[in-house]
Design a protein around this motif. Structure first.
Motif, short mmCIF file in Angstrom:
data_model
loop_
_atom_site.label_atom_id
_atom_site.label_comp_id
_atom_site.label_asym_id
_atom_site.label_seq_id
_atom_site.Cartn_x
_atom_site.Cartn_y
_atom_site.Cartn_z
N LEU A 173 7.82 -15.35 90.25
CA LEU A 173 7.30 -14.28 91.12
C LEU A 173 7.08 -13.04 90.26
O LEU A 173 8.01 -12.62 89.55
N VAL A 174 5.87 -12.49 90.30
CA VAL A 174 5.67 -11.13 89.79
C VAL A 174 6.02 -10.24 90.97
O VAL A 174 5.34 -10.23 92.00
N LYS A 175 7.15 -9.56 90.85
CA LYS A 175 7.72 -8.81 91.99
C LYS A 175 6.84 -7.60 92.33
O LYS A 175 5.97 -7.21 91.55
N PRO A 176 7.08 -6.98 93.50
CA PRO A 176 6.22 -5.86 93.91
C PRO A 176 6.11 -4.73 92.88
O PRO A 176 5.05 -4.11 92.78
N ASP A 177 7.15 -4.48 92.10
CA ASP A 177 7.04 -3.42 91.06
C ASP A 177 6.04 -3.83 89.98
O ASP A 177 5.21 -3.04 89.54
N LYS B 138 1.67 -24.31 81.81
CA LYS B 138 0.45 -24.48 82.62
C LYS B 138 0.68 -23.93 84.02
O LYS B 138 1.69 -24.25 84.67
N LEU B 139 -0.27 -23.13 84.49
CA LEU B 139 -0.24 -22.62 85.87
C LEU B 139 -0.75 -23.71 86.79
O LEU B 139 -1.88 -24.18 86.61
N VAL B 140 0.04 -24.10 87.77
CA VAL B 140 -0.43 -25.12 88.71
C VAL B 140 -0.50 -24.61 90.15
O VAL B 140 -0.99 -25.30 91.03
N GLY B 141 -0.05 -23.36 90.38
CA GLY B 141 -0.17 -22.74 91.70
C GLY B 141 -0.12 -21.24 91.52
O GLY B 141 0.61 -20.76 90.64
N LEU B 142 -0.91 -20.49 92.30
CA LEU B 142 -0.96 -19.03 92.13
C LEU B 142 -1.48 -18.39 93.41
O LEU B 142 -2.50 -18.80 93.94
N LYS B 143 -0.75 -17.37 93.89
CA LYS B 143 -1.26 -16.61 95.04
C LYS B 143 -0.63 -15.22 95.13
O LYS B 143 0.50 -15.01 94.68
N VAL B 144 -1.41 -14.29 95.73
CA VAL B 144 -0.91 -12.95 96.06
C VAL B 144 -0.48 -12.98 97.51
O VAL B 144 -1.23 -13.48 98.35
N GLN B 145 0.70 -12.47 97.79
CA GLN B 145 1.10 -12.42 99.20
C GLN B 145 2.11 -11.33 99.47
O GLN B 145 2.86 -10.92 98.57
N VAL C 161 3.09 -11.64 93.49
CA VAL C 161 2.33 -12.80 93.06
C VAL C 161 3.31 -13.96 92.85
O VAL C 161 4.30 -13.81 92.14
N ALA C 162 3.03 -15.06 93.51
CA ALA C 162 3.85 -16.26 93.36
C ALA C 162 3.09 -17.28 92.54
O ALA C 162 1.88 -17.46 92.73
N ALA C 163 3.80 -17.92 91.60
CA ALA C 163 3.15 -18.92 90.75
C ALA C 163 4.08 -20.11 90.54
O ALA C 163 5.31 -19.95 90.49
#
Ligand code: DAT
Ligand code: MG
Length: 155
Positions: free
Chosen positions: A17-21, A41-48, A81-83
């Motif tokens: 997780l790229v945290k809110p900060d 390797k990135l296999v999943g990525l989203k902003v939420q 951002v969750a990955a």
């Protein structure tokens, strides 16, 4: 755990997780760059914007700690951002890239050591999360990426 993990570990996955900060400071690309440049390797990525329910599940083990209310408030304070990241020994590898929990103590060269600092708040704001074991990773990926957890079960 998939058949591939049992044989060679190359499909091991972790939740980042790229945290809110980190997101607010425009560090998403820098965090993902370090992880990708390492060769994972990135296999999943989203902003939420994470719900409190999801965050309470995610940080369940910390529910009785003094910093827990501040932690949930901070993690709810904006988009993150969750990955899902994949590679041999990726859980351990990403934890090493991230560095130790307290950003003041984190070694220079790590994400938290280079990009994080203390702000005198009740919870450490340390830019990034990485699962702490393959077992935690599986649990956390099922929470944040139920669609990928399904994949893994059928792999
Ligand atoms: P990590 O994120 O390094 O796996 P953790 O799982 O022990 O650390 O804690 C989750 C988050 O809670 C952490 O990233 C920042 C916050 N936190 C942990 N210990 C803390 C403490 N002693 N004081 C303030 N915040 C803390
Ligand atoms: Mg942790």
């Amino acid at each position: 755990m998939s058949a591939h993990e049992r044989t060679d570990g190359s499909h091991e996955r972790t939740l980042v997780l790229v945290k809110p900060d980190g997101y607010r400071r425009g560090l998403t690309g820098e965090v993902l760059r370090r992880i990708e440049s390492k060769g994972y390797k990135l296999v999943g990525l989203k902003v939420q914007q994470a719900s409190e329910e999801l965050l309470q599940e995610h940080y369940h083990e910390h529910r009785h700690r003094h910093f827990y209310p501040a932690l949930i408030e901070f993690m709810s304070s904006g988009p993150l951002v969750a990955a899902v990241v994949e590679g041999t020994r990726v859980v351990d590898g990403v934890r090493r890239l991230i560095g130790s929990t307290d950003p003041t103590d984190a070694e220079p060269g790590t994400i938290r050591g280079d990009l994080g600092r203390a702000w005198g708040r009740a919870t450490a704001e340390n830019i990034v999360h990485g699962s702490d074991s393959p077992h935690s990773a599986q649990r956390e990926i099922a929470l944040w990426f139920p669609e990928l957890a399904e994949d893994a079960m059928h792999a």
